[in-house]
Design an enzyme around this catalytic site. Structure first.
Site, mmCIF file in Angstrom:
data_model
loop_
_atom_site.group_PDB
_atom_site.id
_atom_site.type_symbol
_atom_site.label_atom_id
_atom_site.label_comp_id
_atom_site.label_asym_id
_atom_site.label_seq_id
_atom_site.Cartn_x
_atom_site.Cartn_y
_atom_site.Cartn_z
ATOM 1 N N GLY A 33 0.593 -1.367 -0.045
ATOM 2 C CA GLY A 33 0.037 0.173 -0.471
ATOM 3 C C GLY A 33 1.114 1.573 0.168
ATOM 4 N N GLY A 38 2.118 5.004 3.486
ATOM 5 C CA GLY A 38 2.896 3.591 3.621
ATOM 6 C C GLY A 38 4.025 4.272 2.506
ATOM 7 N N ASN A 56 2.186 -2.424 -4.542
ATOM 8 C CA ASN A 56 1.170 -1.433 -4.438
ATOM 9 C C ASN A 56 0.042 -2.496 -5.536
ATOM 10 O OD1 ASN A 56 -0.250 0.923 -3.634
ATOM 11 N ND2 ASN A 56 -0.637 1.085 -5.751
ATOM 12 N N ARG A 57 -1.235 -1.790 -5.295
ATOM 13 C CA ARG A 57 -1.938 -3.306 -6.003
ATOM 14 C C ARG A 57 -1.824 -2.480 -7.562
ATOM 15 N NH1 ARG A 57 -8.776 -2.450 -6.001
ATOM 16 N NH2 ARG A 57 -6.995 0.682 -5.750
ATOM 17 N N VAL A 97 -3.444 -0.237 3.951
ATOM 18 C CA VAL A 97 -4.580 0.222 2.881
ATOM 19 C C VAL A 97 -5.704 0.809 3.500
ATOM 20 C CG1 VAL A 97 -3.071 -1.558 0.968
ATOM 21 C CG2 VAL A 97 -5.787 -1.672 2.559
ATOM 22 N N ASN A 132 -6.030 2.705 9.641
ATOM 23 C CA ASN A 132 -6.938 2.352 10.939
ATOM 24 C C ASN A 132 -8.628 2.365 10.670
ATOM 25 O OD1 ASN A 132 -5.901 5.097 12.340
ATOM 26 N ND2 ASN A 132 -6.873 6.951 11.545
ATOM 27 N N SER A 158 -0.014 6.736 13.921
ATOM 28 C CA SER A 158 -0.934 8.177 14.513
ATOM 29 C C SER A 158 0.930 9.001 14.116
ATOM 30 C CB SER A 158 -1.155 8.568 15.833
ATOM 31 O OG SER A 158 -1.220 10.330 15.459
ATOM 32 N N GLY A 159 0.545 10.221 13.329
ATOM 33 C CA GLY A 159 1.249 11.370 13.000
ATOM 34 C C GLY A 159 1.434 11.795 11.378
ATOM 35 N N LYS A 212 -6.138 3.934 19.445
ATOM 36 C CA LYS A 212 -5.557 4.798 17.821
ATOM 37 C C LYS A 212 -7.199 5.057 18.523
ATOM 38 C CE LYS A 212 -4.230 6.759 14.763
ATOM 39 N NZ LYS A 212 -5.088 6.804 13.884
ATOM 40 N N HIS A 215 -7.242 7.767 20.819
ATOM 41 C CA HIS A 215 -6.097 9.068 20.334
ATOM 42 C C HIS A 215 -7.161 9.937 19.375
ATOM 43 C CE1 HIS A 215 -3.651 10.489 17.570
ATOM 44 N NE2 HIS A 215 -2.663 10.567 18.140
ATOM 45 N N ASN A 216 -7.224 9.072 18.032
ATOM 46 C CA ASN A 216 -8.579 10.405 17.593
ATOM 47 C C ASN A 216 -9.497 10.311 18.439
ATOM 48 O OD1 ASN A 216 -6.227 9.117 16.127
ATOM 49 N ND2 ASN A 216 -8.177 8.739 14.546
ATOM 50 N N GLU A 219 -8.005 14.014 20.542
ATOM 51 C CA GLU A 219 -7.734 14.748 19.119
ATOM 52 C C GLU A 219 -8.678 15.225 18.339
ATOM 53 O OE1 GLU A 219 -5.326 12.344 16.220
ATOM 54 O OE2 GLU A 219 -6.687 13.908 14.106
ATOM 55 N N ARG A 316 -18.243 19.467 14.718
ATOM 56 C CA ARG A 316 -17.975 18.833 13.002
ATOM 57 C C ARG A 316 -19.349 18.877 13.287
ATOM 58 N NH1 ARG A 316 -12.617 15.904 11.843
ATOM 59 N NH2 ARG A 316 -11.329 16.523 14.649
HETATM 60 P P1 NBP Z 1 -5.435 5.695 1.420
HETATM 61 O O1 NBP Z 1 -6.053 5.298 3.007
HETATM 62 O O2 NBP Z 1 -5.554 6.264 0.766
HETATM 63 O O3 NBP Z 1 -5.675 3.785 0.940
HETATM 64 C C1 NBP Z 1 -5.043 4.360 -0.411
HETATM 65 C C2 NBP Z 1 -3.859 3.175 -0.255
HETATM 66 O O4 NBP Z 1 -4.667 1.504 -0.616
HETATM 67 C C3 NBP Z 1 -3.649 2.168 -2.005
HETATM 68 O O5 NBP Z 1 -1.910 2.009 -1.920
HETATM 69 C C4 NBP Z 1 -4.411 1.657 -2.681
HETATM 70 O O6 NBP Z 1 -3.553 1.068 -3.499
HETATM 71 C C5 NBP Z 1 -4.768 0.402 -2.036
HETATM 72 N N1 NBP Z 1 -6.022 -0.062 -1.557
HETATM 73 C C6 NBP Z 1 -7.406 0.018 -2.416
HETATM 74 BR BR1 NBP Z 1 -7.880 2.035 -1.587
HETATM 75 N N2 NBP Z 1 -7.792 -0.829 -2.269
HETATM 76 C C7 NBP Z 1 -7.059 -1.553 -2.420
HETATM 77 C C8 NBP Z 1 -7.754 -2.972 -2.975
HETATM 78 N N3 NBP Z 1 -8.994 -3.660 -2.946
HETATM 79 N N4 NBP Z 1 -6.262 -3.873 -2.664
HETATM 80 C C9 NBP Z 1 -4.973 -3.900 -2.420
HETATM 81 N N5 NBP Z 1 -5.060 -2.343 -2.267
HETATM 82 C C10 NBP Z 1 -6.174 -0.880 -2.245
HETATM 83 O O7 NBP Z 1 -3.444 5.977 1.802
HETATM 84 P P2 NBP Z 1 -3.237 6.686 3.173
HETATM 85 O O8 NBP Z 1 -3.937 7.856 3.299
HETATM 86 O O9 NBP Z 1 -2.256 6.708 3.122
HETATM 87 O O10 NBP Z 1 -3.594 5.739 4.821
HETATM 88 C C11 NBP Z 1 -3.611 4.625 4.504
HETATM 89 C C12 NBP Z 1 -3.805 3.643 5.844
HETATM 90 O O11 NBP Z 1 -3.287 4.625 7.084
HETATM 91 C C13 NBP Z 1 -4.910 3.757 6.250
HETATM 92 O O12 NBP Z 1 -6.147 3.231 6.535
HETATM 93 C C14 NBP Z 1 -5.773 4.933 7.340
HETATM 94 O O13 NBP Z 1 -6.942 5.296 7.371
HETATM 95 C C15 NBP Z 1 -4.636 5.315 7.900
HETATM 96 N N6 NBP Z 1 -3.528 6.417 8.382
HETATM 97 C C16 NBP Z 1 -3.901 7.116 7.747
HETATM 98 C C17 NBP Z 1 -2.968 8.334 8.370
HETATM 99 C C18 NBP Z 1 -3.242 10.305 6.929
HETATM 100 O O14 NBP Z 1 -3.053 10.571 8.186
HETATM 101 N N7 NBP Z 1 -3.767 9.310 5.986
HETATM 102 C C19 NBP Z 1 -3.073 8.794 9.301
HETATM 103 C C20 NBP Z 1 -2.885 7.589 10.163
HETATM 104 C C21 NBP Z 1 -3.431 6.175 9.637
HETATM 105 P P3 NBP Z 1 -4.093 2.136 -5.384
HETATM 106 O O15 NBP Z 1 -3.016 3.062 -5.486
HETATM 107 O O16 NBP Z 1 -3.903 0.752 -6.310
HETATM 108 O O17 NBP Z 1 -5.450 2.497 -5.636
#
Ligand code: NBP
Length: 502
Positions: A33, A38, A56-57, A97, A132, A158-159, A212, A215-216, A219, A316
């Protein structure tokens, strides 16, 4: 087993051999991912001396990522088979992902990846879900993967983007023995405070994702409280530059925190097009992804009051009803704003209201964690949980040191407010806190989280609440019975109330 050098690694179209790394050894860690979290996590892990395989997919994303980071110990795979074969045993595979599954029957991208991995893995390989995910979903996966002979860690991370790259706060849940295998990697990539990594083994099963989630929720509370402070200043006629200076100054004191810091920075920011404050150009409709609402549902299930977090989530929701608010603003009246308090005095008062309310918000969130941890027999250590929030995560703040100390001094603390340090702060701040809630209320400035916090404080410290009348009402219409102040606890009474006509 396929030899690594024969694997068709991700190779960007047109890239020369120099841009395409071939590793002779197996990777220490694998990540699936490559979205924002990632990619940054991979770079963090690699920078600590580990070789990382990535998948990555959408394969072009892998190619671009590998091409962007020449010379790094990265292995890009186009298929999951290649990816799995490139990893040293026991394999450590971190999934990053999109996670959306909430109901028992829901299946999301994390489940899809797990299903594809299962036939490719060997006994005792480790799958980590770092997204998450909802803690109940993590519990489902924990049981399912154990049945398959695989080890599973549900880790809250987190971060945001920066934390993932430089050092997040990590909240892993799962078997302690699996944590021991992951510990060297997690400890090396986590944020450090006073030399201590911001990661501990939270507990079994869904404990990591649960913590977590709370934590949110906390937040959400922190963010709303800061916004209420800003709104009072705004109504009192402060400029955005003045407000930025206030937050910057607060960030040097007891309220030092990442969220105060970024609020000051956000208020300083000017729009290059108009020269106006960016914050004042942003539409006042807040978004949310769900962890706040999950926290509210969990609090209701556990019978725990989290009124500050509740107010923050609801604020919100109300903010998002912009059209309805604009229409109502023309019909529903309120007082004219007339704040005569001197600016320096108001800054001090709002500081105290924010500090006190923040303590209440953490007291409520930690109370919920405590209650859930006891119900689930997770053996949670609140002091250590507070200590790993001191760095890397969004709620990182100086006062988490005081929370850590409070639980170190008394691990059985029934409520954070009752720690001597916090009794003292609440005693010193409460007059200003009350004045700010009064001033906002009299001027028609909404302060739902400030006032919910104060309501909790006053209710919690009340020896006698008006629930005696409430019990009388319940017995009146439903014969629900009541206890008496002058009779032993547990003895129930009923009164034959007079009949009410009409
Ligand atoms: P996203 O939550 O936007 O997910 C995108 C990723 O998921 C891409 O690599 C995508 O691949 C992959 N994906 C999807 Br969508 N469906 C898929 C499937 N069926 N099979 C395989 N891969 C799949 O990415 P993110 O914002 O980096 O967050 C990742 C995780 O971390 C989430 O759970 C998020 O809640 C958590 N998180 C995010 C943050 C933040 O600040 N963003 C902070 C803390 C935790 P693709 O490229 O092929 O579409």
């Amino acid at each position: 087993m396929t030899c690594l050098s024969k694997i068709s690694f991700a190779k960007p179209k047109g890239a020369g051999k120099d841009r395409f790394q071939i590793m002779s050894k197996k990777s220490d860690f694998g990540l699936i991912g490559l979205a924002v979290m990632g990619q940054n996590l991979v770079l963090n892990v690699e920078s600590r001396g580990f070789q990382v395989s990535v998948y990555n997919r959408t394969t072009s994303v892998t190619d671009e990522f590998i091409a962007k980071h020449p010379g790094k110990a990265l292995v890009g795979a186009h298929t999951l088979e290649e990816f799995v074969q490139s990893l040293a045993m026991p394999r450590k595979i971190h999934i990053m992902v999109k996670s959306t599954a909430v109901a028992d029957s829901d299946r999301d991208a994390v489940d899809a990846v797990i299903e594809q991995l299962i036939p490719l893995l060997a006994k005792d390989d480790i799958i980590i879900d770092g997204g998450n995910s909802f803690y109940k979903t993590t519990e489902r996966r924990d049981v399912y993967l154990a049945e398959k002979g695989l080890r599973f860690i549900g880790a809250g991370v987190s971060g945001g983007e920066e934390g993932a790259r430089k050092g997040p706060s990590i909240m892993p849940g799962g078997p302690a023995s699996t944590w021991e295998v992951m510990k060297p990697i997690f400890e090396s990539i986590a944020a450090k405070v006073d030399g201590e990594p911001c990661v501990i083994h939270i507990g079994p099963g869904g404990a990591g994702h649960y913590v977590k989630m709370i934590h949110n929720g906390i937040e959400y509370g922190d963010m709303q409280l800061i916004c209420e402070a800003y709104n009072i200043f705004k109504h009192a006629g402060f400029t955005t530059d003045e407000m930025a200076a206030i937050f910057n100054e607060w960030n040097e004191g007891a309220m030092q925190s990442y969220l105060i810091q970024i609020s000051g920075k956000a208020l300083e920011q000017k729009d290059p097009e108009t020269g106006a404050s960016i914050v004042e150009l942003i539409v006042d409709k807040a978004g949310q992804k769900g962890t706040g609402q999950w926290t509210l549902m969990n609090a209701a299930e556990n019978g725990i009051v989290i009124s500050t977090i509740n107010a923050a989530v609801e604020a919100r929701i109300l903010s998002s009803k912009k059209k309805a608010r604009v229409a109502a603003s023309k019909l529903l009246t309120g007082p004219a704003v007339n704040i005569t308090t001197a600016k320096a005095e108001l800054v001090k008062k709002v500081h105290d209201a924010l500090y006190a309310s923040k303590i209440i918000s953490y007291a409520q969130g930690l109370d919920l964690i405590k209650s859930m941890g006891e119900a689930k027999k997770w053996g949670l250590d609140l002091g250590r949980i507070a200590s790993i929030w001191r760095g890397g995560c969004i709620i990182r703040a100086r006062f988490l040191n005081s929370i850590t100390d409070a639980y170190r001094e008394n691990p059985e603390l029934s409520n954070l407010m009752l720690a001597p340090f916090f009794i003292d702060v609440l005693t010193q701040t409460q007059q200003n806190w009350r004045e700010v809630v009064s001033l906002a209320t009299l001027n028609g400035i909404p302060c739902p989280a400030f006032s919910a916090s104060l309501g909790y404080y006053d209710s919690y410290r009340a020896e006698r609440l008006p629930a005696n009348l409430l019990q009388a009402q319940r017995d009146f219409f439903g014969a629900h019975t009541y206890e008496r102040t002058d009779k032993p606890e547990g003895q129930m009474f009923h009164t034959d109330w007079p009949e009410v006509i009409g």
